[in-house]
Design a protein around this motif. Structure first.
Motif, PDB file in Angstrom:
ATOM      1  N   ASN A 151     -13.174 -81.607 -57.176  1.00  0.00           N
ATOM      2  CA  ASN A 151     -14.266 -80.650 -56.989  1.00  0.00           C
ATOM      3  C   ASN A 151     -15.341 -81.148 -56.026  1.00  0.00           C
ATOM      4  O   ASN A 151     -16.022 -80.336 -55.397  1.00  0.00           O
ATOM      5  N   GLU A 152     -15.477 -82.450 -55.883  1.00  0.00           N
ATOM      6  CA  GLU A 152     -16.444 -83.008 -54.943  1.00  0.00           C
ATOM      7  C   GLU A 152     -15.838 -83.243 -53.554  1.00  0.00           C
ATOM      8  O   GLU A 152     -16.568 -83.360 -52.572  1.00  0.00           O
ATOM      9  N   ASN A 153     -14.511 -83.355 -53.467  1.00  0.00           N
ATOM     10  CA  ASN A 153     -13.861 -83.763 -52.217  1.00  0.00           C
ATOM     11  C   ASN A 153     -12.985 -82.692 -51.566  1.00  0.00           C
ATOM     12  O   ASN A 153     -12.319 -82.971 -50.572  1.00  0.00           O
ATOM     13  N   PHE A 154     -12.980 -81.479 -52.122  1.00  0.00           N
ATOM     14  CA  PHE A 154     -12.123 -80.430 -51.569  1.00  0.00           C
ATOM     15  C   PHE A 154     -12.872 -79.109 -51.601  1.00  0.00           C
ATOM     16  O   PHE A 154     -13.544 -78.787 -52.579  1.00  0.00           O
ATOM     17  N   ASP A 155     -12.726 -78.366 -50.528  1.00  0.00           N
ATOM     18  CA  ASP A 155     -13.340 -77.055 -50.404  1.00  0.00           C
ATOM     19  C   ASP A 155     -12.245 -76.074 -49.985  1.00  0.00           C
ATOM     20  O   ASP A 155     -11.450 -76.382 -49.091  1.00  0.00           O
ATOM     21  N   ALA A 156     -12.219 -74.913 -50.619  1.00  0.00           N
ATOM     22  CA  ALA A 156     -11.152 -73.939 -50.351  1.00  0.00           C
ATOM     23  C   ALA A 156     -11.068 -73.555 -48.870  1.00  0.00           C
ATOM     24  O   ALA A 156      -9.975 -73.324 -48.359  1.00  0.00           O
ATOM     25  N   GLU A 157     -12.177 -73.489 -48.182  1.00  0.00           N
ATOM     26  CA  GLU A 157     -12.165 -73.105 -46.772  1.00  0.00           C
ATOM     27  C   GLU A 157     -11.884 -74.256 -45.827  1.00  0.00           C
ATOM     28  O   GLU A 157     -11.226 -74.091 -44.806  1.00  0.00           O
ATOM     29  N   ASN A 158     -12.377 -75.448 -46.159  1.00  0.00           N
ATOM     30  CA  ASN A 158     -12.293 -76.593 -45.246  1.00  0.00           C
ATOM     31  C   ASN A 158     -11.305 -77.671 -45.664  1.00  0.00           C
ATOM     32  O   ASN A 158     -11.085 -78.617 -44.917  1.00  0.00           O
ATOM     33  N   GLY A 159     -10.727 -77.560 -46.826  1.00  0.00           N
ATOM     34  CA  GLY A 159      -9.799 -78.587 -47.298  1.00  0.00           C
ATOM     35  C   GLY A 159     -10.540 -79.832 -47.758  1.00  0.00           C
ATOM     36  O   GLY A 159     -11.597 -79.740 -48.382  1.00  0.00           O
ATOM     37  N   ILE A 160     -10.003 -80.981 -47.430  1.00  0.00           N
ATOM     38  CA  ILE A 160     -10.608 -82.241 -47.840  1.00  0.00           C
ATOM     39  C   ILE A 160     -11.904 -82.430 -47.050  1.00  0.00           C
ATOM     40  O   ILE A 160     -11.896 -82.424 -45.816  1.00  0.00           O
ATOM     41  N   THR A 161     -12.999 -82.600 -47.758  1.00  0.00           N
ATOM     42  CA  THR A 161     -14.313 -82.690 -47.123  1.00  0.00           C
ATOM     43  C   THR A 161     -14.772 -84.131 -46.908  1.00  0.00           C
ATOM     44  O   THR A 161     -15.637 -84.368 -46.074  1.00  0.00           O
ATOM     45  N   ASN A 162     -14.203 -85.073 -47.631  1.00  0.00           N
ATOM     46  CA  ASN A 162     -14.554 -86.482 -47.458  1.00  0.00           C
ATOM     47  C   ASN A 162     -13.796 -86.998 -46.234  1.00  0.00           C
ATOM     48  O   ASN A 162     -12.553 -87.031 -46.229  1.00  0.00           O
ATOM     49  N   PRO A 163     -14.511 -87.398 -45.166  1.00  0.00           N
ATOM     50  CA  PRO A 163     -13.841 -87.799 -43.919  1.00  0.00           C
ATOM     51  C   PRO A 163     -12.855 -88.962 -44.089  1.00  0.00           C
ATOM     52  O   PRO A 163     -11.784 -88.948 -43.474  1.00  0.00           O
ATOM     53  N   GLU A 164     -13.187 -89.938 -44.898  1.00  0.00           N
ATOM     54  CA  GLU A 164     -12.291 -91.086 -45.089  1.00  0.00           C
ATOM     55  C   GLU A 164     -11.006 -90.670 -45.797  1.00  0.00           C
ATOM     56  O   GLU A 164      -9.905 -91.051 -45.388  1.00  0.00           O
ATOM     57  N   LEU A 165     -11.138 -89.847 -46.838  1.00  0.00           N
ATOM     58  CA  LEU A 165      -9.956 -89.377 -47.562  1.00  0.00           C
ATOM     59  C   LEU A 165      -9.107 -88.451 -46.696  1.00  0.00           C
ATOM     60  O   LEU A 165      -7.879 -88.543 -46.685  1.00  0.00           O
ATOM     61  N   LYS A 166      -9.760 -87.586 -45.937  1.00  0.00           N
ATOM     62  CA  LYS A 166      -9.039 -86.687 -45.030  1.00  0.00           C
ATOM     63  C   LYS A 166      -8.250 -87.497 -44.010  1.00  0.00           C
ATOM     64  O   LYS A 166      -7.083 -87.210 -43.728  1.00  0.00           O
ATOM     65  N   SER A 167      -8.867 -88.528 -43.481  1.00  0.00           N
ATOM     66  CA  SER A 167      -8.213 -89.399 -42.507  1.00  0.00           C
ATOM     67  C   SER A 167      -6.984 -90.080 -43.101  1.00  0.00           C
ATOM     68  O   SER A 167      -5.954 -90.208 -42.439  1.00  0.00           O
ATOM     69  N   GLN A 168      -7.077 -90.498 -44.359  1.00  0.00           N
ATOM     70  CA  GLN A 168      -5.935 -91.146 -45.018  1.00  0.00           C
ATOM     71  C   GLN A 168      -4.746 -90.199 -45.107  1.00  0.00           C
ATOM     72  O   GLN A 168      -3.609 -90.580 -44.823  1.00  0.00           O
ATOM     73  N   LEU A 169      -4.989 -88.945 -45.502  1.00  0.00           N
ATOM     74  CA  LEU A 169      -3.890 -87.982 -45.601  1.00  0.00           C
ATOM     75  C   LEU A 169      -3.337 -87.647 -44.217  1.00  0.00           C
ATOM     76  O   LEU A 169      -2.122 -87.604 -44.027  1.00  0.00           O
ATOM     77  N   LEU A 170      -4.221 -87.433 -43.252  1.00  0.00           N
ATOM     78  CA  LEU A 170      -3.746 -87.092 -41.903  1.00  0.00           C
ATOM     79  C   LEU A 170      -2.948 -88.238 -41.265  1.00  0.00           C
ATOM     80  O   LEU A 170      -2.020 -87.966 -40.501  1.00  0.00           O
ATOM     81  N   GLU A 171      -3.268 -89.455 -41.612  1.00  0.00           N
ATOM     82  CA  GLU A 171      -2.491 -90.595 -41.113  1.00  0.00           C
ATOM     83  C   GLU A 171      -1.045 -90.518 -41.592  1.00  0.00           C
ATOM     84  O   GLU A 171      -0.116 -90.750 -40.824  1.00  0.00           O
ATOM     85  N   ILE A 172      -0.857 -90.143 -42.842  1.00  0.00           N
ATOM     86  CA  ILE A 172       0.504 -89.970 -43.378  1.00  0.00           C
ATOM     87  C   ILE A 172       1.193 -88.820 -42.660  1.00  0.00           C
ATOM     88  O   ILE A 172       2.336 -88.948 -42.183  1.00  0.00           O
ATOM     89  N   ILE A 173       0.523 -87.686 -42.552  1.00  0.00           N
ATOM     90  CA  ILE A 173       1.101 -86.511 -41.918  1.00  0.00           C
ATOM     91  C   ILE A 173       1.469 -86.786 -40.461  1.00  0.00           C
ATOM     92  O   ILE A 173       2.564 -86.434 -40.008  1.00  0.00           O
ATOM     93  N   ASN A 174       0.591 -87.450 -39.742  1.00  0.00           N
ATOM     94  CA  ASN A 174       0.854 -87.726 -38.328  1.00  0.00           C
ATOM     95  C   ASN A 174       1.936 -88.775 -38.103  1.00  0.00           C
ATOM     96  O   ASN A 174       2.464 -88.888 -36.999  1.00  0.00           O
ATOM     97  N   SER A 175       2.307 -89.505 -39.151  1.00  0.00           N
ATOM     98  CA  SER A 175       3.361 -90.516 -39.010  1.00  0.00           C
ATOM     99  C   SER A 175       4.762 -89.913 -39.160  1.00  0.00           C
ATOM    100  O   SER A 175       5.766 -90.591 -38.948  1.00  0.00           O
ATOM    101  N   ILE A 176       4.829 -88.651 -39.529  1.00  0.00           N
ATOM    102  CA  ILE A 176       6.132 -88.000 -39.767  1.00  0.00           C
ATOM    103  C   ILE A 176       6.547 -87.177 -38.561  1.00  0.00           C
ATOM    104  O   ILE A 176       5.803 -86.460 -37.984  1.00  0.00           O
TER     105      ILE A 176
END
Length: 173
Positions: A148-173
């Protein structure tokens, strides 16, 4: 075009894990995304007796076929008492009777989230350790704490560090 199957391993109609899985799947470019609803795969609780009496339900076969027809699987786990939700476990049990390598060597990203600070990390660890034995080609995993603190329905993951961690996985595929 990559075909992605994504789902939250929960039957909640407002599943935060379904939201996270959908968000992650939609971060891929040039992909077609199908978001599954586990409520569409409701079947009797697995038992050897039920299987011998009635065989494997068509719904389990349909789920297994969807896995087989995908290029990437994204699952986000709800944590129920430290493990998989009953609904997911039942689908998993039935599908594994078709083929013990349920995930058919498909690339997979495993996710979890919860409203709490551990973000479903216990169930995520269980899946990370188990799924390679079930034919998953595990490409990465990510836990989103404090949904509830790190995700927004319109913007997705709002915490930049956490968003970066997920995108790093996605971009490696």
């Amino acid at each position: 075009m990559k075909k992605i199957i994504a789902f939250g391993a929960s039957t909640s109609k407002n599943s935060i894990n379904k939201q996270l899985a959908t968000y992650a799947a939609n971060q891929f470019k040039n992909a077609s995304v199908e978001v599954l609803n586990l409520n569409d795969f409701e079947m009797p609780i697995y038992s050897v007796d039920k299987e011998s009496e009635t065989g494997i339900p068509q719904i389990a076969q349909d789920f297994y076929a969807k896995i087989g027809n995908s290029d990437l699987i994204i699952i986000s786990f709800a944590e129920h008492n430290g493990s998989y939700s009953t609904a997911f476990k039942n689908i998993f049990d039935w599908s594994s009777r078709i083929n013990g390598k349920t995930f058919q060597e498909k690339p997979m990203i495993l996710l979890s989230t919860s409203p709490g600070p551990r973000g479903g990390s216990t169930v995520l660890e269980i899946a990370k350790n188990r799924f390679p034995f079930q034919g998953a080609d595990l490409k990465g995993s990510f836990s989103l704490p404090n949904f509830n603190e790190n995700f927004d329905a319109e913007n997705g993951i709002t915490n930049p560090e956490l968003k970066s961690q997920l995108l790093e996985i996605i971009n490696s595929i």
